[in-house]
Design an enzyme around this catalytic site. Sequence first.
Site, short mmCIF file in Angstrom:
data_model
loop_
_atom_site.label_atom_id
_atom_site.label_comp_id
_atom_site.label_asym_id
_atom_site.label_seq_id
_atom_site.Cartn_x
_atom_site.Cartn_y
_atom_site.Cartn_z
N GLY A 239 -3.55 5.58 -0.05
CA GLY A 239 -4.60 4.78 0.56
C GLY A 239 -5.91 5.47 0.86
O GLY A 239 -6.94 4.82 1.02
N GLU A 273 1.87 9.55 -0.58
CA GLU A 273 1.81 8.95 -1.93
C GLU A 273 0.36 8.75 -2.37
O GLU A 273 -0.06 7.63 -2.68
CB GLU A 273 2.51 7.59 -1.94
CG GLU A 273 3.98 7.62 -1.57
CD GLU A 273 4.57 6.21 -1.43
OE1 GLU A 273 3.83 5.21 -1.51
OE2 GLU A 273 5.79 6.12 -1.24
N GLY A 275 -2.91 8.46 -4.61
CA GLY A 275 -3.25 8.22 -6.01
C GLY A 275 -4.74 8.39 -6.20
O GLY A 275 -5.22 9.43 -6.66
N ARG A 276 -5.47 7.38 -5.75
CA ARG A 276 -6.93 7.35 -5.95
C ARG A 276 -7.63 8.63 -5.46
O ARG A 276 -8.52 9.14 -6.14
CB ARG A 276 -7.50 6.15 -5.17
CG ARG A 276 -8.98 5.91 -5.35
CD ARG A 276 -9.49 4.89 -4.33
NE ARG A 276 -8.71 3.68 -4.30
CZ ARG A 276 -8.94 2.61 -5.07
NH1 ARG A 276 -9.96 2.62 -5.90
NH2 ARG A 276 -8.17 1.54 -4.98
N ARG A 313 -12.31 -2.82 -12.64
CA ARG A 313 -12.54 -2.74 -11.20
C ARG A 313 -13.81 -3.46 -10.73
O ARG A 313 -13.77 -4.15 -9.72
CB ARG A 313 -12.56 -1.28 -10.72
CG ARG A 313 -11.24 -0.55 -10.96
CD ARG A 313 -11.17 0.77 -10.21
NE ARG A 313 -11.11 0.54 -8.78
CZ ARG A 313 -12.12 0.68 -7.95
NH1 ARG A 313 -13.28 1.10 -8.37
NH2 ARG A 313 -11.96 0.41 -6.68
N CYS A 343 -16.76 -11.66 -24.12
CA CYS A 343 -17.23 -13.05 -23.96
C CYS A 343 -16.89 -13.57 -22.57
O CYS A 343 -16.12 -14.51 -22.43
CB CYS A 343 -16.58 -13.92 -25.02
SG CYS A 343 -17.01 -13.39 -26.65
N GLU A 344 -17.40 -12.93 -21.55
CA GLU A 344 -17.20 -13.34 -20.15
C GLU A 344 -18.47 -12.96 -19.40
O GLU A 344 -18.91 -11.80 -19.49
CB GLU A 344 -16.05 -12.56 -19.50
CG GLU A 344 -14.70 -12.72 -20.13
CD GLU A 344 -13.99 -14.01 -19.74
OE1 GLU A 344 -14.34 -14.59 -18.70
OE2 GLU A 344 -13.12 -14.43 -20.51
C1 PLP Z 1 3.31 1.86 -2.26
C2 PLP Z 1 2.07 2.51 -2.73
N1 PLP Z 1 1.95 3.84 -2.58
C3 PLP Z 1 0.84 4.51 -2.99
C4 PLP Z 1 -0.22 3.84 -3.57
C5 PLP Z 1 -1.42 4.61 -3.99
O1 PLP Z 1 -2.53 4.20 -3.28
P1 PLP Z 1 -3.90 4.97 -3.43
O2 PLP Z 1 -4.23 5.05 -4.86
O3 PLP Z 1 -4.86 4.16 -2.66
O4 PLP Z 1 -3.71 6.33 -2.81
C6 PLP Z 1 -0.15 2.44 -3.74
C7 PLP Z 1 -1.27 1.70 -4.33
O5 PLP Z 1 -1.71 0.71 -3.88
C8 PLP Z 1 1.03 1.77 -3.32
O6 PLP Z 1 1.16 0.45 -3.47
#
Ligand code: PLP
Length: 413
Positions: A239, A273, A275-276, A313, A343-344
Amino acid sequence: MIGFQRDGTTLFCDGVPLDRIASAEGTPLYVYSAATIAARYQAIDAAFAGCPHSIHYALKANSTLAIARLLRGLGSNADANSSGEIDVAMRAGFTPPQIVFTGVGKTPAELEHAIALGVRSINIESPGEIARVNAISAARATRTKIAIRVNPDVDARTHPHISTGLKTNKFGIPISDVPDICRHAQFMDGVQIVGLHAHIGSQITDLAPLANAARALVTLASELRGAGTTIEHLDVGGGLGVSYDGRPVPGAAEYAAAVLPILRESGLTIVLEPGRHIIAPAGALLTRVIDVKQAEADRFFVVMDAGMTELIRPMLYNAFHRIEPLVKSNAPLVSCDVVGPLCESSDTLGKDRMLPKPEAGELYAVLDTGAYGSVMASNYNRRLLPAEVLVEDGQWRVIRRRQTLEDVLALEL
Ligand SMILES: Cc1ncc(COP(=O)(O)O)c(C=O)c1O
């Protein structure tokens, strides 16, 4: 020079001029900086060093094999959101105990797969899912480790489409229901509760909701342990956001400073966890101008060879990405709507951007597109998935070749 930086007129990735890569590999093209991925992973690891923790990189943000392998090499574990992501994680060399399995709708086949492998934990979304995991595990005479995904009813104050922690969102089990559910699950032979999990949303730049969610997990863990449930870890999800427009946002150290004092009270291992935060600034989408059309006297449509099929996005979340020429010209600045070729009408990468008046053939970068970029690409309009390149130690290599029409048609009968 780490990441995407300009030296004079030219934009570089880890010291390699991006126009050279685009000319050699063609466009649209995703380019990733290995040094940026490493630096951002290590910043999170260092920020949580004062507490037992493990980082499970969220593959959903970008699961290209070479990226997953790079993160594994850095010491990361994996967060998988489908059977496909579990298998990609395994191909990238992660072992089952290094994988947590999340997802709001895991099919029986997906649960079977994760249970047979013995992943570190299945993050459970509902009482029904506990019953399904219990039944499958009991039939296999095994006990599966589960973490309860809690919906703490905390507003992440992010875009509604990426907000997941409110009781109106489909995710997790309402926090007030969890004690009863755990009491029940303790008597099941096929499951062992090992953790609590909360993921309240993505692109969060206000730390208070993350601290509130952490507090909710710690309080709940203490209540459950008092009632005899053994909890080994608290999984705080991902998050943490990034700056898409250059304005300062909290980084890994500020995040840790906000949540660690709370999480430490539990004495438990912390699972993260992200990601972004790791991968978004490590990627750019390179694209070439196909056409420049005058919209009004002082406004232009700049038609690119990349659009919503390569990067959805901006259309899906109204997301802002900086768009910059790979080599800056001296042309006067003009107002541009940077659009894709599809085409949007919604196929727009950026509106009202002041750019040196673009010319057909010029190369541009759409920045901070490493997360939720290539993974969300599609074949709409029969367009082909772009190639991907990783820059590492001053060299680049193709990590995913450009899709061909033959690849696409191979599925059709
Ligand atoms: C359960 C869970 N964990 C981790 C993430 C990774 O989130 P982020 O990319 O915002 O760190 C997500 C993405 O929405 C998720 O659904």
